[in-house]
Design a protein around this motif. Structure first.
Motif, PDB file in Angstrom:
ATOM      1  N   VAL A 317      15.874  56.398  67.314  1.00 49.27           N
ATOM      2  CA  VAL A 317      16.751  56.391  68.261  1.00 49.27           C
ATOM      3  C   VAL A 317      17.833  57.698  68.149  1.00 49.27           C
ATOM      4  CG1 VAL A 317      18.637  55.356  69.792  1.00 49.27           C
ATOM      5  CG2 VAL A 317      16.606  53.818  68.766  1.00 49.27           C
ATOM      6  N   VAL A 337      16.822  46.495  68.301  1.00 49.97           N
ATOM      7  CA  VAL A 337      15.674  46.682  68.944  1.00 49.97           C
ATOM      8  C   VAL A 337      14.774  45.323  68.659  1.00 49.97           C
ATOM      9  CG1 VAL A 337      13.276  47.685  68.519  1.00 49.97           C
ATOM     10  CG2 VAL A 337      15.410  49.054  68.293  1.00 49.97           C
ATOM     11  N   CYS A 349      18.362  48.119  63.902  1.00 48.74           N
ATOM     12  CA  CYS A 349      17.622  49.208  63.757  1.00 48.74           C
ATOM     13  C   CYS A 349      18.496  50.189  62.749  1.00 48.74           C
ATOM     14  CB  CYS A 349      17.240  50.082  65.002  1.00 48.74           C
ATOM     15  SG  CYS A 349      16.810  51.847  64.678  1.00 48.74           S
ATOM     16  N   VAL A 378      16.613  47.804  73.736  1.00 51.90           N
ATOM     17  CA  VAL A 378      17.151  48.575  72.858  1.00 51.90           C
ATOM     18  C   VAL A 378      18.917  48.742  73.101  1.00 51.90           C
ATOM     19  CG1 VAL A 378      17.819  51.022  71.669  1.00 51.90           C
ATOM     20  CG2 VAL A 378      15.533  50.331  72.313  1.00 51.90           C
ATOM     21  N   VAL A 396      14.920  57.028  72.989  1.00 51.78           N
ATOM     22  CA  VAL A 396      14.390  55.902  72.267  1.00 51.78           C
ATOM     23  C   VAL A 396      12.837  56.526  72.034  1.00 51.78           C
ATOM     24  CG1 VAL A 396      13.187  53.511  72.249  1.00 51.78           C
ATOM     25  CG2 VAL A 396      15.570  53.827  73.333  1.00 51.78           C
TER      26      VAL A 396
END
Length: 399
Positions: A317, A337, A349, A378, A396
């Motif tokens: 990300v 995520v 994440c 996300v 993303v």
């Protein structure tokens, strides 16, 4: 007991001693006794009390000034009170408490500031930590009580009504020697000001107490003169913070977030910082000029989330962080995520955004190199922090 000649002479009663003055010469005074309840002839008196303990010695960072046990920093970049409050807290302190015992010190410090570029002069007012909230009254920004016997408001102040507001040191001339306060709304964006931070001075490390080793009794052997080996040339290391190890993804990756539905915990009123600004494809990091960054209210643990529409293999990300001001606000951001619309149920994440990373314009958080994270949602949330959340773009990267 330096009694005057013939004293004490008031009998066996409860009595006290007073310094007896028979002439204008105090250099060699003596005592006279006096009944405790003597109402006919009253006298002057001398009080004593324990002296204040000496201030705790400590150390202040470069650019900070020490007074007693605290360090003070005068910020001469003009920002809002909320931004100044956040900055001081990020430095381990708070906006300064302009109390009676430090008022003279602050007067001296701000008198030394260069105000030649301030036009008009009150552009260089300085925020302190006094804050007013309806129903609560005035407190310092850390929640501690204010000594209402010392509130040096300028004549006619405070006058901004029953709203959330702060106090700033008011400058109407170049003479700072006897400054006063002016009230200002907390979210006042039109007229920004300088500010003063304070924090505790750090206690210096004590010197080592271990005795030095005794001198050797025999001469040390001569050093070996082996020919040094030539080191292989090193690849220059990246200076990004933090330094990420090389990562080769097994498949090409691309941004799957642009244009997808989003929402956030709140929208700052009248700021046009909706959640969709983070996926509009515009990476301009100047929030006000670019008009392409999100903007929540200042609240506890604000969040932002994007719905990708389907489950993807997500490798990283990439966040474009605000740079025109307040880049540090993204500190403590955590990315999750997963396939749950309730983002708190999804796994984390990578690492939390901390330290110098929080001031970078482009922040990359890896969810996995060879093994991606799978998810449709996300989210980005500030953890254990009351702050505004700004995101100028979120990419993303999925395979």
């Amino acid at each position: 007991m330096p009694w005057q000649s013939g004293e004490p002479n008031n009998g066996d009663v409860e009595k006290s001693a007073e310094i007896e003055l028979r002439s204008s010469d105090w250099s060699n005074f003596s005592w006279n006794d006096r009944p405790l309840d003597y109402e006919i002839q009253k006298s002057w008196y001398i009080c004593q009390k324990p002296a204040q303990p000496p201030p705790v010695e400590g150390e202040c960072p470069s650019g900070w000034k020490q007074f007693q046990s605290k360090c003070y920093y005068s910020g001469t970049n003009r920002i809002s009170w909320l931004d100044a409050d956040s900055y001081c807290k990020d430095q381990g302190g708070q906006l300064a408490k302009d109390t009676s015992d430090v008022h003279s010190f602050l007067s001296t410090e701000v008198a030394n500031l260069d105000t030649s570029g301030c036009s008009p002069i009150w552009f260089c007012n300085l925020y302190v930590g006094l804050v007013y909230r309806p129903g609560e009254g005035y407190k310092w920004s850390d929640g501690s009580a204010v000594d209402e016997s010392f509130m040096p408001w300028q004549s006619g102040e405070p006058n901004d009504g029953d709203v959330e507001k702060s106090a700033e040191i008011e400058l109407r001339s170049s003479d700072w020697s006897n400054f006063s306060w002016n009230d200002r709304p907390l979210d006042y964006e039109i007229q920004k000001s300088w500010y003063i931070c304070q924090k505790e001075a750090s206690t210096p490390e004590p010197p080592p107490t271990q005795a030095p080793p005794p001198p050797p009794t025999e001469a040390p052997p001569p050093p070996k003169t082996e020919r040094p080996k030539t080191a292989a040339p090193q690849e220059p290391q990246t200076t990004n913070i933090p330094t990420l190890p090389p990562c080769e993804y097994p498949v090409p990756i691309h941004n799957v977030a642009e244009g997808r539905p989003t929402h956030q915990s709140s929208d700052k009123p009248k700021k046009d910082g909706g959640s969709e600004k983070a996926v509009d494809g515009n990476k301009d990091s100047d929030l006000k000029k670019g008009n392409s960054c999100t903007w929540t209210n200042k609240e506890y643990q604000p969040y932002w989330q994007v719905d990708l529409g389907q489950t993807y293999d997500i490798y990283e990300v990439v966040i474009t962080n605000r740079q025109d001001c307040c880049s540090h606000r993204i500190k403590n951001a955590q990315i999750r995520v997963g396939d749950s619309q309730n983002f708190e149920e999804n796994p984390v994440c990578g690492t939390m955004i901390i330290g110098k990373m929080s001031r970078e314009e482009t922040i990359t958080i890896r969810c996995g190199c060879e093994t991606p994270m799978k998810g449709q949602y996300v989210s980005i949330q500030l953890i254990d922090k009351e702050q505004m959340l700004h995101l100028c773009e979120v990419e993303v990267m999925a395979g």
